[in-house]
Design a protein around this motif. Structure first.
Motif, mmCIF file in Angstrom:
data_model
loop_
_atom_site.group_PDB
_atom_site.id
_atom_site.type_symbol
_atom_site.label_atom_id
_atom_site.label_comp_id
_atom_site.label_asym_id
_atom_site.label_seq_id
_atom_site.Cartn_x
_atom_site.Cartn_y
_atom_site.Cartn_z
ATOM 1 N N LEU A 196 0.669 -1.167 -0.088
ATOM 2 C CA LEU A 196 -0.158 0.119 0.029
ATOM 3 C C LEU A 196 0.929 1.281 -0.120
ATOM 4 C CD1 LEU A 196 -2.717 -1.262 2.666
ATOM 5 C CD2 LEU A 196 -3.234 -0.349 0.450
ATOM 6 N N PRO A 197 0.462 2.457 -0.902
ATOM 7 C CA PRO A 197 1.235 3.685 -0.419
ATOM 8 C C PRO A 197 0.945 4.062 0.843
ATOM 9 C CG PRO A 197 -0.999 3.990 -1.444
ATOM 10 C CD PRO A 197 -0.982 2.659 -1.194
ATOM 11 N N VAL A 211 -11.342 -14.437 6.487
ATOM 12 C CA VAL A 211 -10.832 -12.913 5.722
ATOM 13 C C VAL A 211 -9.395 -13.064 4.712
ATOM 14 C CG1 VAL A 211 -12.662 -11.686 7.132
ATOM 15 C CG2 VAL A 211 -10.067 -11.844 7.759
ATOM 16 N N LEU A 212 -9.400 -12.012 3.922
ATOM 17 C CA LEU A 212 -8.208 -11.974 3.341
ATOM 18 C C LEU A 212 -7.175 -10.907 3.960
ATOM 19 C CD1 LEU A 212 -9.673 -11.330 0.003
ATOM 20 C CD2 LEU A 212 -8.773 -13.301 0.654
ATOM 21 N N MET A 242 -15.945 -9.424 4.540
ATOM 22 C CA MET A 242 -15.373 -8.081 4.803
ATOM 23 C C MET A 242 -16.228 -6.819 4.220
ATOM 24 S SD MET A 242 -11.734 -9.601 3.661
ATOM 25 C CE MET A 242 -10.670 -8.157 4.023
ATOM 26 N N LYS A 284 -3.531 0.022 -3.745
ATOM 27 C CA LYS A 284 -2.313 -0.743 -4.327
ATOM 28 C C LYS A 284 -2.012 -0.463 -5.594
ATOM 29 C CE LYS A 284 -2.584 -4.568 -0.825
ATOM 30 N NZ LYS A 284 -2.346 -5.930 -0.481
ATOM 31 N N THR A 296 -5.787 -16.306 2.970
ATOM 32 C CA THR A 296 -6.955 -16.441 3.851
ATOM 33 C C THR A 296 -6.519 -16.780 5.512
ATOM 34 O OG1 THR A 296 -8.149 -17.214 2.366
ATOM 35 C CG2 THR A 296 -9.127 -17.698 4.276
ATOM 36 N N GLU A 340 -6.271 -2.329 12.162
ATOM 37 C CA GLU A 340 -7.819 -2.582 12.164
ATOM 38 C C GLU A 340 -7.945 -4.131 12.780
ATOM 39 O OE1 GLU A 340 -10.009 -1.603 8.588
ATOM 40 O OE2 GLU A 340 -10.430 0.323 9.442
ATOM 41 N N GLU A 385 1.406 -8.531 5.772
ATOM 42 C CA GLU A 385 2.974 -8.268 5.814
ATOM 43 C C GLU A 385 3.386 -8.495 7.317
ATOM 44 O OE1 GLU A 385 2.359 -4.326 4.288
ATOM 45 O OE2 GLU A 385 2.315 -5.211 2.104
ATOM 46 N N THR A 423 -0.275 -4.136 5.873
ATOM 47 C CA THR A 423 -1.390 -4.981 6.005
ATOM 48 C C THR A 423 -1.065 -6.237 6.892
ATOM 49 O OG1 THR A 423 -0.364 -6.573 4.367
ATOM 50 C CG2 THR A 423 -1.980 -4.810 3.284
ATOM 51 N N LEU A 457 -8.785 -0.587 -0.860
ATOM 52 C CA LEU A 457 -7.257 -0.925 -0.490
ATOM 53 C C LEU A 457 -6.804 -1.504 -2.062
ATOM 54 C CD1 LEU A 457 -7.201 -2.359 2.891
ATOM 55 C CD2 LEU A 457 -6.921 -0.180 2.233
ATOM 56 N N VAL A 458 -7.514 -2.074 -2.811
ATOM 57 C CA VAL A 458 -6.930 -2.622 -4.008
ATOM 58 C C VAL A 458 -6.657 -1.259 -4.981
ATOM 59 C CG1 VAL A 458 -7.330 -3.781 -6.173
ATOM 60 C CG2 VAL A 458 -8.099 -4.650 -3.893
ATOM 61 N N PHE A 475 0.077 6.331 4.033
ATOM 62 C CA PHE A 475 -1.149 7.394 4.436
ATOM 63 C C PHE A 475 -1.313 7.316 6.129
ATOM 64 C CE2 PHE A 475 -3.722 3.561 5.416
ATOM 65 C CZ PHE A 475 -3.414 2.511 4.697
ATOM 66 N N TRP A 478 -0.069 1.900 7.036
ATOM 67 C CA TRP A 478 -0.470 1.217 5.893
ATOM 68 C C TRP A 478 0.276 -0.371 5.674
ATOM 69 C CZ3 TRP A 478 2.643 5.502 6.487
ATOM 70 C CH2 TRP A 478 4.054 5.199 6.333
ATOM 71 N N CYS A 534 -4.448 -9.662 3.213
ATOM 72 C CA CYS A 534 -3.956 -8.838 2.220
ATOM 73 C C CYS A 534 -4.527 -7.712 2.062
ATOM 74 C CB CYS A 534 -3.319 -9.249 0.831
ATOM 75 S SG CYS A 534 -4.927 -9.572 -0.191
ATOM 76 N N LEU A 535 -5.729 -7.540 2.499
ATOM 77 C CA LEU A 535 -6.636 -6.611 2.263
ATOM 78 C C LEU A 535 -7.101 -6.085 3.747
ATOM 79 C CD1 LEU A 535 -8.835 -7.315 -0.703
ATOM 80 C CD2 LEU A 535 -6.748 -5.863 -0.474
ATOM 81 N N THR A 536 -6.277 -6.499 4.865
ATOM 82 C CA THR A 536 -6.750 -6.053 6.323
ATOM 83 C C THR A 536 -5.577 -5.270 6.793
ATOM 84 O OG1 THR A 536 -7.900 -8.262 6.739
ATOM 85 C CG2 THR A 536 -7.156 -6.882 8.542
ATOM 86 N N LEU A 537 -6.095 -3.853 7.263
ATOM 87 C CA LEU A 537 -5.014 -3.281 7.702
ATOM 88 C C LEU A 537 -4.733 -3.802 9.279
ATOM 89 C CD1 LEU A 537 -5.966 0.441 6.950
ATOM 90 C CD2 LEU A 537 -4.331 -1.122 5.748
ATOM 91 N N LEU A 594 -16.285 -15.471 -7.569
ATOM 92 C CA LEU A 594 -15.169 -14.356 -7.566
ATOM 93 C C LEU A 594 -15.275 -13.630 -8.953
ATOM 94 C CD1 LEU A 594 -11.541 -15.075 -6.441
ATOM 95 C CD2 LEU A 594 -13.174 -13.062 -6.000
ATOM 96 N N GLY A 624 -2.303 -10.339 -3.662
ATOM 97 C CA GLY A 624 -2.040 -9.011 -2.902
ATOM 98 C C GLY A 624 -3.606 -8.241 -3.314
ATOM 99 N N LEU A 625 -4.539 -8.737 -4.085
ATOM 100 C CA LEU A 625 -5.525 -8.058 -4.642
ATOM 101 C C LEU A 625 -6.970 -8.592 -4.021
ATOM 102 C CD1 LEU A 625 -4.415 -7.341 -8.307
ATOM 103 C CD2 LEU A 625 -4.334 -5.593 -6.355
ATOM 104 N N GLY A 626 -7.003 -9.626 -3.510
ATOM 105 C CA GLY A 626 -8.209 -10.126 -3.169
ATOM 106 C C GLY A 626 -8.532 -11.307 -4.205
ATOM 107 N N ASN A 627 -7.779 -11.884 -5.204
ATOM 108 C CA ASN A 627 -8.325 -12.697 -6.180
ATOM 109 C C ASN A 627 -8.181 -13.834 -5.885
ATOM 110 O OD1 ASN A 627 -9.577 -10.519 -7.584
ATOM 111 N ND2 ASN A 627 -7.668 -10.119 -8.844
ATOM 112 N N GLN A 673 -14.809 -14.710 1.586
ATOM 113 C CA GLN A 673 -13.944 -13.721 2.325
ATOM 114 C C GLN A 673 -14.126 -12.517 2.010
ATOM 115 O OE1 GLN A 673 -12.859 -16.712 0.538
ATOM 116 N NE2 GLN A 673 -10.886 -17.757 1.072
ATOM 117 N N ILE A 674 -14.404 -12.162 0.787
ATOM 118 C CA ILE A 674 -14.742 -10.702 0.344
ATOM 119 C C ILE A 674 -16.016 -10.313 1.065
ATOM 120 C CG2 ILE A 674 -15.090 -9.250 -1.269
ATOM 121 C CD1 ILE A 674 -12.839 -10.452 -3.113
#
Lengths: 333, 165
Positions: free
Chosen positions: A3-4, B59-60, A113, A42, B51, B68, B27, B24, A38-39, A6, B22, B62-65, A236, B43-46, A109-110
């Protein structure tokens, strides 16, 4: 993919979130589940210096049945997860297309969330836009990324990125309204009015506004509804085309008194197939009528963008999806 | 760059880490805490390779800060067995040949655990739907589905995270 940088801000409640948005004047963005937001960070589509996490706000995930002066209303908090929406017994029973559409978003999963508010505010999508900065830099920027060209519609004069939400066509068919909140107060708008009709900006929210709640009136007892989603794979996937249909029937249950036919995934906003609706109203729903009504589903649609699938194919698939959705409504009787 | 101290509860253990806003959870699990079982893939939820189970839900990471994830019960692949013997889900995957390169496997196992918690004896269709967020480039999924189908309903219980192993 990292992530950038912030700064993360944690609001205490929704009006705090709106104040933070207002104070940071466009350099702050809110997010809830973050599965799309978040995607985009990224991929460096967006690099806001401040990021406001809405998930910390308590009391905004609820599914409540309210009696408001004799009208029954379903109220859903914007931070309710898609899993909660799709597994709610109340929604499955009284608003099946909402349960059906939310249960088909992305993956387990998505859905655990992602929130319904997030799915309503989902950014429009395009083959050029939803790529990393490295990839996008091979061409001049498009309208949605601050440039002056559209890569999805030849000689396009504005952004034609596609509205890709699954719950939105179902919510509009159900007559949903959303409560928009800012630092000064709140207002209710129909979900249909929430979208600008363009790929960018996607919706009417100002920089300091957030959705708090979705309100859906109870459908008449006689109504029939269905949701169809066409995808390449079975899971998906964003929709190639999706369609939500709500028919209000007469007492015999055979004649349609009113129809709502919505199509998503094609234009920058969820499209109401008005000609189809007009053809259905006042008539008995049978295979012939369905055939006739679905053939004209694309009438009134502007240019269809070439986003992963050819416009001609998408146009045909709109007719197919509307036909399947209509057939599915009579199978549920 | 400012870091802040975050308390994470992972597999029943408490960890204190200094993280950036920032960072995740993926990481931090892999690079700060050393739990590399959870994989970094798209890294994009795909793909679902990252998991993990947070407060009982898949949950994923890679998309969880990380900021949080504070105050929640995080369960990773390292935490599903007692450390001496394999969890029944892991055994079933091995016995049915559902693992080739192994990169998707931790994600598949965690997604399976979450699926079985919701639906103790899922049908094939329910398994396919429940694991539809997890990709595998090697196996073609058939043996993964066989492995999950073979599990009895008793394995659905998630480990009690207050148990120390």
């Amino acid at each position: 993919m990292r992530l950038p940088k912030f700064e993360y801000l944690k609001p205490k409640n929704i009006s705090d979130a709106c104040s933070l948005l207002k104070d940071h004047k466009g350099s702050a963005r809110v997010f809830a589940g973050g599965t799309d937001f978040l995607v985009s960070l990224k991929q460096r589509i967006s690099t806001p210096p401040y990021v406001i996490g809405l998930n910390s706000i308590e009391g905004l995930d609820y599914i409540v049945d309210n009696n408001n002066n004799g009208t029954r209303l379903l109220r859903i908090g914007a931070l309710t997860t898609l899993t909660a929406v799709s597994s709610s017994d109340l929604i499955k029973k009284k608003f099946p297309i909402l349960a059906d559409s939310s249960c088909n978003v992305a993956s387990e999963q998505i859905r655990n969330m992602g929130t319904i508010g997030g799915n309503i505010c989902l950014d429009t999508r395009c083959w050029y836009y939803n790529q990393t900065k490295l990839w996008r830099d091979i061409r001049p920027p498009c309208f949605k990324t601050g440039g002056s060209v559209c890569y999805a519609v030849k000689s396009g004069k504005e952004c034609h990125a596609a509205n890709s939400s699954d719950t939105v066509p179902a919510l509009i068919a159900l007559g949903a309204k959303v409560k928009i909140v800012n630092a000064n107060g709140d207002k209710m708008v129909t979900l249909e009015e929430f979208y600008t009709g363009k790929g960018e900006p996607v919706n009417i929210l100002n920089d300091d506004e957030v959705i708090e709640e979705i309100v859906i009136p109870e459908s008449p007892e006689s109504s029939k509804e269905s949701f169809i989603k066409l995808t390449i794979r079975e899971g998906l996937e964003f929709p190639i085309v999706n369609s939500a249909v709500l028919l209000t029937m007469d007492d015999s249950g055979k004649k349609c008194m009113d129809a709502s036919v919505l199509v998503g995934g094609v234009l920058s906003y969820p499209f109401r197939a008005k000609k189809t609706e007009e053809t259905l109203k006042g008539n008995k729903i049978n295979e012939n009528l369905i055939e006739e009504a679905s053939k004209i589903a694309t009438e009134g649609m502007g240019p269809i963008a070439h986003i992963l699938h050819a416009p001609g194919y998408k146009r045909q698939m709109v007719q197919v999806c509307v036909k399947r959705a209509l057939r599915k409504t009579i199978r549920t009787c | 760059m400012t870091r802040r101290i975050v308390k994470l509860r992972i597999n029943g253990d408490d960890h204190e880490v200094a993280v950036k806003s920032w960072d995740t959870l993926l990481e931090v699990l892999r690079e700060e805490i050393g739990l590399t079982g959870t994989k970094n893939s798209c890294g994009l939820g795909n793909c679902g390779a990252c998991t993990v189970i947070i407060d009982g839900q898949a949950v994923l990471a890679c998309l969880t800060l990380t900021v949080e994830a504070e105050g929640k019960e995080i369960l990773t692949i390292e935490g599903i067995s007692d450390g001496n013997s394999l969890h029944p889900i892991q055994k079933a995957f091995i016995e049915h040949g559902a693992i080739q390169c192994g990169h998707c496997t931790p994600g598949m196992v965690m997604a399976t655990m979450a699926l079985l918690d919701k639906t103790p004896k899922p049908t094939e269709e329910e398994i396919r739907k429940g694991l539809s967020g997890n990709f595998c480039r090697c196996t073609g999924y058939v043996k993964v589905i066989d492995a999950v189908s073979s599990l009895s309903s008793e394995v659905s219980k998630m480990p009690d995270s207050t148990d120390k192993h």
